[in-house]
Design a protein around this motif. Structure first.
Motif, short mmCIF file in Angstrom:
data_model
loop_
_atom_site.label_atom_id
_atom_site.label_comp_id
_atom_site.label_asym_id
_atom_site.label_seq_id
_atom_site.Cartn_x
_atom_site.Cartn_y
_atom_site.Cartn_z
N PHE A 1 16.97 52.17 61.78
CA PHE A 1 16.68 53.67 61.67
C PHE A 1 14.26 52.71 62.17
N GLU A 2 13.58 53.29 61.49
CA GLU A 2 11.99 52.34 62.51
C GLU A 2 11.06 53.77 61.42
N LEU A 3 10.17 53.77 60.95
CA LEU A 3 9.04 54.04 60.18
C LEU A 3 7.54 53.32 60.70
N TYR A 4 7.10 54.60 61.45
CA TYR A 4 5.57 54.74 62.21
C TYR A 4 4.65 55.02 61.34
N ILE A 5 3.38 54.63 60.88
CA ILE A 5 2.42 55.26 60.63
C ILE A 5 1.12 55.72 61.67
N GLY A 6 0.51 56.70 62.36
CA GLY A 6 -1.02 56.39 63.15
C GLY A 6 -1.00 58.07 63.35
N GLN A 7 -2.20 57.77 64.19
CA GLN A 7 -3.26 59.22 64.83
C GLN A 7 -2.35 59.99 65.83
N SER A 8 -2.01 60.77 65.52
CA SER A 8 -1.33 61.17 67.29
C SER A 8 -2.73 61.94 67.61
N LYS A 9 -1.76 62.72 69.47
CA LYS A 9 -3.00 62.74 70.08
C LYS A 9 -1.79 63.63 71.63
N ASN A 10 -2.57 65.42 71.74
CA ASN A 10 -1.94 65.51 72.44
C ASN A 10 -2.71 65.22 73.99
N PRO A 11 -1.71 64.26 74.92
CA PRO A 11 -2.46 63.48 76.26
C PRO A 11 -2.48 64.89 76.60
N GLY A 12 -4.24 64.36 77.50
CA GLY A 12 -5.25 64.65 78.42
C GLY A 12 -3.87 64.72 79.58
N GLN A 13 -3.11 63.46 79.66
CA GLN A 13 -2.52 63.73 81.48
C GLN A 13 -1.44 63.00 80.99
N ASN A 14 -0.03 62.80 82.36
CA ASN A 14 1.15 62.69 81.55
C ASN A 14 1.72 61.20 81.37
N ASP A 15 0.63 60.91 82.12
CA ASP A 15 0.67 59.42 81.20
C ASP A 15 0.33 58.55 79.91
N ASP A 16 -0.48 59.56 79.45
CA ASP A 16 -1.26 58.96 78.56
C ASP A 16 -0.43 58.56 77.78
N SER A 17 -0.53 58.01 75.93
CA SER A 17 -0.22 58.24 75.09
C SER A 17 -0.34 59.11 73.86
N CYS A 18 0.81 59.37 73.62
CA CYS A 18 1.32 60.82 72.49
C CYS A 18 0.60 59.74 71.54
N TRP A 19 -0.11 58.47 71.83
CA TRP A 19 -0.54 58.47 70.34
C TRP A 19 -2.42 57.91 70.29
N HIS A 20 -3.51 57.67 69.03
CA HIS A 20 -4.70 57.07 69.46
C HIS A 20 -4.02 55.87 68.77
N TRP A 21 -3.29 56.39 67.74
CA TRP A 21 -3.12 54.18 67.54
C TRP A 21 -1.93 54.81 66.64
N LYS A 22 -0.87 53.30 66.44
CA LYS A 22 0.55 54.27 65.63
C LYS A 22 0.55 52.46 64.89
N LYS A 23 1.33 52.62 63.96
CA LYS A 23 1.92 50.72 63.19
C LYS A 23 2.64 50.82 63.23
N LYS A 24 4.48 50.04 63.38
CA LYS A 24 5.33 50.05 62.94
C LYS A 24 5.30 49.27 61.23
N LEU A 25 5.35 50.30 60.34
CA LEU A 25 6.24 49.77 59.18
C LEU A 25 7.44 49.28 58.58
N LEU A 26 8.00 49.62 59.08
CA LEU A 26 10.05 49.44 58.92
C LEU A 26 10.58 49.15 60.71
N SER A 27 11.32 48.29 60.30
CA SER A 27 12.61 48.72 61.10
C SER A 27 13.78 47.84 60.91
N GLY A 28 14.90 48.55 61.27
CA GLY A 28 16.14 47.41 60.70
C GLY A 28 17.51 48.03 60.76
N GLY A 29 18.41 47.37 60.54
CA GLY A 29 19.71 48.36 61.04
C GLY A 29 20.85 47.48 62.11
#
Length: 265
Positions: free
Chosen positions: A193-221
């Motif tokens: 499992f994973e949990l992230y938080i961040g500010q999303s964005k619609n990429p202007g180009q195909n190789d752009d990120s879908c996040w302005h920023w993101k931070k992983k809060l949790l991961s495990g399993g």
């Protein structure tokens, strides 16, 4: 101070970050109890169950939704708060001050807000955090991803940049601030499992990120289909408790929350 640091420090100070990191493993454990591949459950079922369980846990810890009290009442019993979650999850639930977090939905997408920030939920397949296409999600998520990003270490004034430079979604009159997304993933086969938080964005180009920023809060399993115990942070184990006492234990607000001052469209 960067946008990410400011957001995370504010969420942490309010207690909302603690609620998110508490709610996610408990919600995934609840999903794991229900998931059954032999009944045709797929990623769509997993995402829906995770969303419903997360929504319930977040409302439970913040005294919102069905855990909000009617006017004139100021306490809730253990039977209300304990019903539907494991004893372990209840014992570790953060104890927030009254009105610390309120419901501020956007276009029927549930949101939990503190001054300056609101958090919506979004599921995704495990490991695909950078592949979310917001334009293919709900209208709410598409509009959130179009939200203005002021950038890091930058101050703006209305005189210089106009009212459109104010953080927030232009068509949302019920919340002034930045809307973030808590993105969650759970693989019931591997228990990852994973949990992230961040500010999303619609990429202007195909190789752009879908996040302005993101931070992983949790991961495990357990990786790659193993059957061992989850690695920390572990999901709570066992079934939800229904054998509890009816004792008033929490002080809750009256009048605020899901039923007042929220976007309903």
């Amino acid at each position: 101070m960067t946008a990410e640091v400011d957001a995370l420090s504010t969420l942490r100070a309010s207690g909302l970050l603690d609620v998110l990191t508490w709610a996610a493993p408990a919600a995934f454990a609840a999903t794991d109890q229900v998931y059954d591949e032999d009944q045709g459950h797929d990623q769509g079922v997993v995402g829906y169950l995770n969303f419903k369980h997360l929504k319930d846990h977040l409302d439970r810890a913040t005294s919102n939704g069905r855990f909000e009290l009617a006017d004139g009442l100021n306490g809730a019993g253990l039977d209300v708060l304990k019903r539907g979650i494991t004893p372990e999850a209840f014992d570790s639930m953060p104890n927030l001050a009254a009105d610390a977090v309120v419901r501020r939905d956007y276009k029927q997408s549930p949101g939990w807000a503190i001054p300056g920030y609101r958090v919506l939920l979004q599921s995704y397949p495990f490991g695909k955090i950078d592949d979310i296409k917001w334009v293919q999600r709900s209208d709410a998520k598409k509009r959130v991803a179009d939200q203005l990003f002021l950038g890091d270490d930058t101050l703006f004034s209305d005189e210089e940049f106009g009212l459109e430079s104010i953080p927030g979604i232009p068509d949302d009159d019920d919340f002034a601030g930045v809307t973030l997304v808590a993105a969650h993933a759970f693989n019931p086969m591997t228990k990852q499992f994973e949990l992230y938080i961040g500010q999303s964005k619609n990429p202007g180009q195909n190789d752009d990120s879908c996040w302005h920023w993101k931070k992983k809060l949790l991961s495990g399993g357990t990786p790659m289909g193993g059957t061992g115990l989850p690695v920390p942070p572990a999901m709570p184990r066992g079934g939800a408790s229904t054998d509890v006492e009816d004792v008033p234990v929490r002080i809750k607000r009256t009048g605020a929350g899901e039923g007042s001052g929220m976007a309903n469209g």
